[in-house]
Design a protein around this motif. Structure first.
Motif, PDB file in Angstrom:
ATOM      1  N   THR A 102     -39.449 -19.376  20.141  1.00 49.61           N
ATOM      2  CA  THR A 102     -39.037 -19.530  21.381  1.00 49.61           C
ATOM      3  C   THR A 102     -39.562 -18.145  22.360  1.00 49.61           C
ATOM      4  OG1 THR A 102     -37.047 -17.903  20.929  1.00 49.61           O
ATOM      5  CG2 THR A 102     -36.711 -20.088  20.770  1.00 49.61           C
ATOM      6  N   SER A 111     -40.798 -24.116  21.656  1.00 49.71           N
ATOM      7  CA  SER A 111     -39.648 -24.566  22.231  1.00 49.71           C
ATOM      8  C   SER A 111     -39.969 -25.031  23.586  1.00 49.71           C
ATOM      9  CB  SER A 111     -38.480 -23.630  22.276  1.00 49.71           C
ATOM     10  OG  SER A 111     -38.666 -22.465  23.088  1.00 49.71           O
ATOM     11  N   SER A 112     -39.113 -25.833  24.359  1.00 46.21           N
ATOM     12  CA  SER A 112     -39.295 -26.199  25.705  1.00 46.21           C
ATOM     13  C   SER A 112     -39.237 -24.870  26.625  1.00 46.21           C
ATOM     14  CB  SER A 112     -38.785 -27.265  26.187  1.00 46.21           C
ATOM     15  OG  SER A 112     -37.192 -26.992  25.805  1.00 46.21           O
ATOM     16  N   ASP A 113     -38.434 -23.881  26.371  1.00 50.71           N
ATOM     17  CA  ASP A 113     -38.375 -22.731  27.012  1.00 50.71           C
ATOM     18  C   ASP A 113     -38.853 -21.594  26.694  1.00 50.71           C
ATOM     19  OD1 ASP A 113     -36.689 -22.403  24.638  1.00 50.71           O
ATOM     20  OD2 ASP A 113     -35.020 -21.934  25.831  1.00 50.71           O
TER      21      ASP A 113
END
Lengths: 137, 116
Positions: A116, A34-36
């Protein structure tokens, strides 16, 4: 029967391990993470990729086998065996050509099909003793 | 989580927390374990986390003790150290049919360095 969320998460993690750790597809992080993304062992996604490149240089034939995998909610815990031949510098040890075999655990969080978060544990002492030839794999 | 998974979690947690089972919880197939247990004394076990899926349960356990002997070339420091153990259980009808344990050494090694 429809797959449970745990089954889907287990499949996501198994696919990531195959692409990233076995096929050495460094770009697969773009698809799977994920981007985070939170990385507890290697600081960041970039740190993870750098670590994987270092391990690949030390053990160019490295191969990971999933021995056990359990999903609960958004978490997936996996036990793996890594096997590889010591062909590059590892923790200051010049290449020896010795076979190694070590157990590690990794815990992932998966949300909406993306990883994540990751934290890992490895029996580094056994791996170092194998590299130094004090025990055999 | 299903009722069975909740029950299995409870069975495993109770087993780990009962000190009667200490010897069983220190058994692994790792070569390093004998030396590790010699080097780390006054060991206290605590359940950190439990994951359950159907008949499988994996517990992450912290083992805190004193670094009182040589381990992996590191002489005793007398300091308190914490080791992570994973232990996997197969639970059927509320009974533990099999279990296997494993000690992490990656987080332990930095704790054994002499104080600088």
């Amino acid at each position: 029967m429809m797959k449970t969320i745990e089954q889907q998460n287990v499949e996501t993690v198994a696919a990531f391990i195959e692409a990233f750790w076995n096929q050495n597809d460094m770009d697969s992080t773009e698809r799977f993470l994920s981007s985070d993304y939170v990385e507890h062992n290697y600081q960041s996604k970039e740190g993870l990729e750098q670590f994987a490149r270092n391990i690949l240089a030390s053990f160019p034939d490295k191969a990971y086998t999933i021995e056990e995998i359990v999903g609960e909610g958004e978490r997936v815990l996996v036990r793996m065996t890594m096997r590889g031949t010591h062909q590059g510098v590892f923790y200051g040890n010049a290449p020896t050509g010795r076979k190694t075999e070590v157990t590690l655990y990794r815990e992932y969080h998966v949300v909406g099909g993306k990883i994540t978060e990751h934290r890992g544990w490895i029996d580094i002492v056994t791996l170092l003793l194998q590299v130094k030839g004090q025990i055999t794999a | 989580m299903s009722i069975i998974e909740q029950t299995n979690r409870a069975v495993v947690t109770a087993l780990i927390e009962d000190s009667v089972n200490r010897k069983a919880l220190e058994n692994t197939d790792q070569w390093i374990t004998a030396q590790l247990l010699e080097a780390i004394s006054d060991r206290q076990y605590a359940v950190q986390d439990v994951l359950a899926q159907e008949e499988k349960v994996i517990a992450r356990i912290s083992v805190t003790g004193t670094h009182s002997g040589m381990f992996a070339g590191h002489a005793a420091t007398g300091r308190s150290v914490t080791i992570t153990q994973f232990r996997e259980f197969h639970v059927v009808d509320g009974e533990i049919r099999a279990h296997r344990g494993w000690f992490d050494t990656s987080a332990l090694l930095p704790q054994l360095q002499p104080q600088s």
